[in-house]
Design a protein around this motif. Sequence first.
Motif, PDB file in Angstrom:
ATOM      1  N   PHE A 134       4.275   7.577  -3.908  1.00  0.00           N
ATOM      2  CA  PHE A 134       3.965   6.255  -3.361  1.00  0.00           C
ATOM      3  C   PHE A 134       2.569   5.799  -3.756  1.00  0.00           C
ATOM      4  N   ASP A 135       1.673   6.764  -4.033  1.00  0.00           N
ATOM      5  CA  ASP A 135       0.362   6.408  -4.602  1.00  0.00           C
ATOM      6  C   ASP A 135       0.558   5.819  -5.994  1.00  0.00           C
TER       7      ASP A 135
ATOM      8  N   SER B 143       0.852  -1.186   0.000  1.00  0.00           N
ATOM      9  CA  SER B 143       0.000   0.000   0.000  1.00  0.00           C
ATOM     10  C   SER B 143       0.884   1.231   0.000  1.00  0.00           C
ATOM     11  N   SER B 144       0.332   2.347  -0.429  1.00  0.00           N
ATOM     12  CA  SER B 144       1.080   3.595  -0.482  1.00  0.00           C
ATOM     13  C   SER B 144       1.689   3.945   0.872  1.00  0.00           C
ATOM     14  N   ASP B 145       0.900   3.828   1.916  1.00  0.00           N
ATOM     15  CA  ASP B 145       1.376   4.185   3.261  1.00  0.00           C
ATOM     16  C   ASP B 145       2.529   3.295   3.700  1.00  0.00           C
TER      17      ASP B 145
ATOM     18  N   ARG C  73      11.099   9.456  -8.466  1.00  0.00           N
ATOM     19  CA  ARG C  73       9.996   9.991  -9.282  1.00  0.00           C
ATOM     20  C   ARG C  73      10.391  10.011 -10.754  1.00  0.00           C
TER      21      ARG C  73
ATOM     22  N   GLU D  79       2.006   2.262  -5.721  1.00  0.00           N
ATOM     23  CA  GLU D  79       0.959   1.313  -5.347  1.00  0.00           C
ATOM     24  C   GLU D  79       0.098   0.965  -6.557  1.00  0.00           C
TER      25      GLU D  79
ATOM     26  N   SER E 162       7.025  -1.551 -10.729  1.00  0.00           N
ATOM     27  CA  SER E 162       7.909  -0.558 -10.101  1.00  0.00           C
ATOM     28  C   SER E 162       9.361  -1.025 -10.137  1.00  0.00           C
TER      29      SER E 162
ATOM     30  N   GLU F 282       5.745   3.964   1.678  1.00  0.00           N
ATOM     31  CA  GLU F 282       6.319   5.238   2.122  1.00  0.00           C
ATOM     32  C   GLU F 282       7.054   5.076   3.463  1.00  0.00           C
TER      33      GLU F 282
ATOM     34  N   HIS G  13       1.354  12.098  -5.496  1.00  0.00           N
ATOM     35  CA  HIS G  13       2.203  11.467  -4.476  1.00  0.00           C
ATOM     36  C   HIS G  13       2.860  10.210  -5.053  1.00  0.00           C
TER      37      HIS G  13
END
Length: 500
Positions: free
Chosen positions: A477-478, A437-439, A464, A481, A488, A442, A475
């Motif tokens: 990390f969004d 997940s993004s969170d 990026r 995900e 990735s 990160e 964002h």
Amino acid sequence: MSKTVRVRFAPSPTGALHIGGVRTALFNYLFAKKHNGTFLLRIEDTDQNRYVEGAEEYIIDALNWCGIPYDEGINKEGNCGPYRQSERKELYKAYAEQLIESGNAYYAFDTTESLDHHRKDHEAKGKTFIYNWHNRLKLENSLSLSIAETSAKIKQGIPYVVRFKSPQDQKLQLNDLIRGQIEIDTNILDDKVLFKSDGMPTYHLANIVDDHLMDITHVIRGEEWLPSLALHYQLYKAFGWDAPEFAHLPLIMKPTGKGKLSKRDGDKLGFPVFPLSWNDSIGYKEAGYFPEAVINFLALLGWNPGTEQEIFNLEELIETFDLKRVNKSGARFDPDKTKWYNQHYLQSKSDKELAQLYLPILANKTITQPDIAQIEKIVSLIKERASFITDFWELSDYFFNSPENYAEKAVKKQWKEDTPQLMQTVSALINDVETFSSDQIETVIKNWITEQELSFGKIMAPLRLIIVGDMKGPHIFDIIEMIGKQESIDRIKKAIKLLG
């Protein structure tokens, strides 16, 4: 208002409908709906030389796309049809003859060559030729000829027109709902042609007759028709009819504020001036505008609600609209403001609705059978940066395709000697994230950056660049995900190989 309001939009089918015409239609529509009246469409095609195939259909399609359909008119027959003037031409001759019989009009047999001679003669003397009270008895018409001479010319088939007999030494007191009282000296008016030699009426006669027969109560039209107001009032008086109330809308001006907005301005500065595309000119629809945005910004071109409110839906416009708050002076067209309106309406739509609108663009990019939930999530991440649905691909192409190249300036600035090694570590960290997940991604990467006492810019900027191909996007990390773990990692490997 005691009489049931009936207004009309009466364009000529000579080409695409300019947004100035759309605004005229809109103000008529708003006024009719405000007063529980009828909005009528009449096609004024008496000038067959200027008729353009497909223009009538274009006008109807444009009104429907804008969300301001007419209540009565072409294919919506009421009790006042037909609604094309070319289908009513038998009516007009009788009314022209009625004006002749009452002494308000006359036959004129002057040839084009004769009139040209008079104009040139006046110009040579520093004067302007006007066909009216001061010279009509010197010209070839039924006022200067005897009844027998006039009758003989008509029987011989000599071409003639019917001219209105404008009065001498009168001051007309006219009223306009926007401009107030207007005084006109009849001595400066010419004797306008009402009926042409080809058997068709001019705009002036057909317009008055049709408005009367169609029970039009209010004529809301563009400022360019203001010079015709005196003649039209006189025609109503000559027929013994009650005149409707008139309102002449201000012009829509160029972005510079000088001169009337034209197609050339749109072509030069890169913005639409037509609601729908016409020939090589793109329309607001095809340019990605929402019809509600077009209606909103057009309503505020020349009309002031009296408040600071700028966003109005159609129902609010109907409730608020008042001709008394229409400005007299021209309204400057602002292309940037039109984009601002469209951006507002785009942001107000749900992610689900925007995703559906995005699907045809994706299909055109060969992105077939996309996961609609994924598309909705992507839309939620990018829409704040968009003014149009057509912006979505440029803002989100990296969600679907791995970058083929990388922004040169960003590479020079962000790609250092130790970047490949650092990115290999980031790739390993991403690979080890269990809950992808993004969170969580990160947290893992930022904890590592802190532990290694690295600067965040040293890691985040090249990451990026690798994932997106440029220093843009939501964002990071969004994004990671959304594209998934393996994609990735593959993008990091690809960048290290290409950039060294």
